[in-house]
Enzyme design. Structure first.
Site, PDB file in Angstrom:
ATOM      1  N   GLN A 125      42.483  36.024  46.025  1.00 57.87           N
ATOM      2  CA  GLN A 125      42.395  35.219  44.811  1.00 57.87           C
ATOM      3  C   GLN A 125      43.753  34.940  44.170  1.00 57.87           C
ATOM      4  OE1 GLN A 125      38.837  37.826  43.493  1.00 57.87           O
ATOM      5  NE2 GLN A 125      38.625  35.966  42.311  1.00 57.87           N
TER       6      GLN A 125
ATOM      7  N   HIS B 140      38.111  43.186  49.767  1.00 54.84           N
ATOM      8  CA  HIS B 140      37.648  42.460  48.580  1.00 54.84           C
ATOM      9  C   HIS B 140      37.116  41.104  49.033  1.00 54.84           C
ATOM     10  CE1 HIS B 140      38.036  42.132  44.017  1.00 54.84           C
ATOM     11  NE2 HIS B 140      37.413  41.019  44.405  1.00 54.84           N
TER      12      HIS B 140
ATOM     13  N   ASN C 160      34.956  46.235  47.645  1.00 49.89           N
ATOM     14  CA  ASN C 160      34.704  45.654  46.330  1.00 49.89           C
ATOM     15  C   ASN C 160      33.292  45.106  46.291  1.00 49.89           C
ATOM     16  OD1 ASN C 160      35.656  44.371  43.684  1.00 49.89           O
ATOM     17  ND2 ASN C 160      34.806  42.633  44.798  1.00 49.89           N
ATOM     18  N   GLU C 161      32.549  45.517  45.277  1.00 55.71           N
ATOM     19  CA  GLU C 161      31.184  45.047  45.081  1.00 55.71           C
ATOM     20  C   GLU C 161      30.417  45.035  46.402  1.00 55.71           C
ATOM     21  OE1 GLU C 161      31.725  42.565  40.959  1.00 55.71           O
ATOM     22  OE2 GLU C 161      31.605  41.391  42.798  1.00 55.71           O
TER      23      GLU C 161
END
Length: 435
Positions: free
Chosen positions: A47, A141, A185-186
Site C-alpha cells: 500500500q 499483508h 494480517n487479518e
C-alpha cells in the site's frame, strides 16, 4: 459502496456525541497505560512502497473488469523514503512502527531469495532502531508472489511448506531486529463476499496460463482458511526455532458484532461463528492483533443495515468508534493472551472527525483496560494516506497526507494529537468535545 457524500455537520455531531459519552463513562478509568505500551502507526508494504511488480495484486489491478478502482503505481514511494518517514513517526511522538515485508520482493521466483531485498528490510528495521521505534513486523499483508498465486496460493497445501520457508529465511536475516512478529494480517478476511471473485481469478489464470490461480483476498475461504491457520503455525515454529523469545501472533479483522434488538441472541452467535476458531487458534500465540473500524448489526434474518441517515465513512462503514472496546473485550476474553490493537482508524477527509474518532476509540480502550483486559499497544491505521485496495487512493485513513505528485508528506492535526497522547503523562488523554 458509494459513501463520498458525507455530511460534515452530521459527522461532527456524531463524533462530538460519542466523545461526550466516552468522557462521562471513562472518567474514573486508569489514567496510564502499562510500561512499554506500544503507541504507533501502521502501513503495509504493497500500500505504501510502490511498484511491487512481482506481487499477485499488481496483475489483478490491470485485468479487464478488475474491481480495483485504481492502480497502485508508485504509491507513497515508502520503499525509497522509509528513512525520512520513520524519522517523522518518531518526531510525532510514536514509540513503535508496524509495517510489512513484501514476500514477492524477498522471493521473486520460487526458491530464489534476494539478499538485497532482505538487506533492504533490515535497513528499515535499523532505521526504526536508530529513531527509537519498536518494530511490529507482518510477514503477509494480503499480497503474495505472483508465482505462488499461480501455484494455487493458500488453496494449495503446498503453501504450508512454502510460507514456512519464506518465514524462516526472513526471520533468520532480520529477526534480531523484530520486536513483535505477525504472521498474517487479518488472517480471517476475504473480499470474496463483496466482489465477484471467481471471474477475477479465472481472468488471472488465463493471463498467466496458470492451471489454478488463487489470491489471498479472493480465495474460496472454505478451502484456504484452514491452510492459512496451518501456515501460521508453521511460521510460528520457524520463528521460535530461531528466536525462541520473539513474540509471535496473527492479526484479525474484527467488527463489533451486535444484535438487533440489542438483547437478542443474534450478535453473540454470529460473533462466535466469525471469530472463535481464530481466537482459539491465537491461544497458542504470544499475542493477538485486533483490527477494528466499525460495528455490524445482526438480526433474525441476518445482517441488518444501519438506519437510514446513519453517518458513514468514505468506504461505506458506519461511524462507530465505540466498536474497539467491544472487540478488544471479546478477543481478550476468548483468546486469553495479550491484545495489541494493530489497526484502528477511519477513512475520512475531515481530520476533525478523525480526531473525534480516535479519542472516542481510546476512551473505550481505556475502559476495557481498567476492567482487566491485557492490552499492550495501539497502532493507528494508517501512518499516511495510501492505496486502499479496491477503493484506490480516494479514502483518507492517514495521520499524514501525501501529495502523490511530489511525495511531500504533511502531518495532519490528528497526527500531532495522537503523538501528544503517546508522549503525555495522561497516556490516554481526555476525550473532549469537538466544536
Amino acid at each position: 459502496m458509494s459513501a463520498f457524500d458525507l455530511s460534515r455537520r452530521t459527522m461532527l455531531a456524531a463524533g462530538a456525541a460519542a466523545i461526550g459519552s466516552a468522557a462521562s463513562k471513562g472518567a474514573d478509568a486508569a489514567p496510564t497505560a502499562p510500561k512499554g505500551f506500544l503507541w504507533g502507526c501502521a502501513t503495509a508494504a504493497y500500500q505504501v512502497e510502490g511498484n511491487n511488480l512481482n506481487s499477485d495484486n499488481w496483475l489483478l489491478e490491470t485485468l479487464p473488469g478488475t474491481p480495483f478502482r485504481e492502480k497502485s503505481g508508485d504509491a507513497c514511494d515508502h520503499y525509497h523514503r522509509f528513512e525520512q518517514d520513520i524519522a517523522l513517526f518518531a518526531q510525532l511522538g510514536f514509540n513503535s512502527y508496524r509495517f510489512s515485508i513484501e514476500w514477492a520482493r524477498v522471493e521473486p521466483l520460487p526458491g530464489l531469495f534476494s539478499t538485497a531485498e532482505l538487506d533492504h528490510y533490515r535497513a528499515v528495521l535499523l532505521a526504526c532502531r536508530k529513531h527509537g521505534l519498536k518494530t511490529v513486523v507482518t510477514l503477509h499483508h494480503f499480497t503474495s508472489p505472483l508465482w505462488f498465486a499461480c501455484q494455487g496460493g493458500f488453496q494449495s497445501e503446498a503453501a504450508i511448506v512454502l510460507f514456512a520457508r519464506y518465514a524462516e529465511r526472513t526471520i533468520r536475516h532480520c529477526g534480531d531486529l523484530i520486536d513483535h512478529l505477525c504472521t498474517f494480517n487479518e488472517a480471517n478476511l476475504s473480499f470474496s463476499g463483496f466482489v465477484p471473485a471467481q471471474p477475477l481469478m479465472q481472468a488471472a489464470a488465463a493471463a498467466t496460463n496458470a492451471p489454478h490461480f488463487s489470491s489471498f483476498l479472493f480465495d474460496d475461504v472454505a478451502i484456504s482458511k484452514p491452510i492459512v491457520r496451518a501456515c501460521h503455525r508453521a511460521a510460528r515454529r520457524a520463528a521460535k526455532g530461531i528466536w525462541p523469545d520473539l513474540p509471535v501472533g496473527l492479526t484479525l479483522a474484527m467488527a463489533d458484532i451486535q444484535s438487533v434488538p440489542p438483547d437478542g441472541p443474534y450478535g453473540a452467535s454470529k460473533r462466535a461463528e466469525m471469530y472463535d476458531v481464530w481466537l482459539d487458534e491465537a491461544r497458542a500465540d504470544d499475542f493477538v492483533g485486533v483490527q477494528t473500524y466499525t460495528r455490524e448489526l445482526y438480526g433474525a434474518q441476518g445482517r441488518v443495515e444501519p438506519a437510514a441517515g446513519t453517518v458513514r465513512t468514505q468506504i461505506g462503514q458506519e461511524y462507530y468508534p465505540q466498536a474497539l472496546e467491544g472487540t478488544v473485550r471479546y478477543a481478550a476474553g476468548r483468546a486469553r493472551v495479550p491484545v495489541i490493537v494493530t489497526e484502528n482508524g477511519i477513512g475520512i477527509e475531515d481530520d476533525k472527525i478523525r480526531i473525534a474518532y480516535i479519542e472516542a476509540a481510546l476512551a473505550g480502550l481505556r475502559r476495557a483496560m481498567a476492567d482487566g483486559c491485557d492490552v499492550r499497544g495501539y497502532m493507528h491505521w494508517s501512518a499516511m494516506d495510501n492505496f486502499e485496495w479496491l477503493f484506490g487512493y480516494a479514502p483518507k485513513f492517514g495521520l499524514i497526507a501525501v501529495d502523490r505528485a511530489t511525495q511531500i508528506r504533511q502531518p495532519k492535526p490528528s497526527a500531532y494529537m495522537l503523538g501528544k497522547i503517546a508522549r503525555g503523562p495522561d497516556i490516554f488523554g481526555q476525550p473532549r468535545r469537538i466544536s
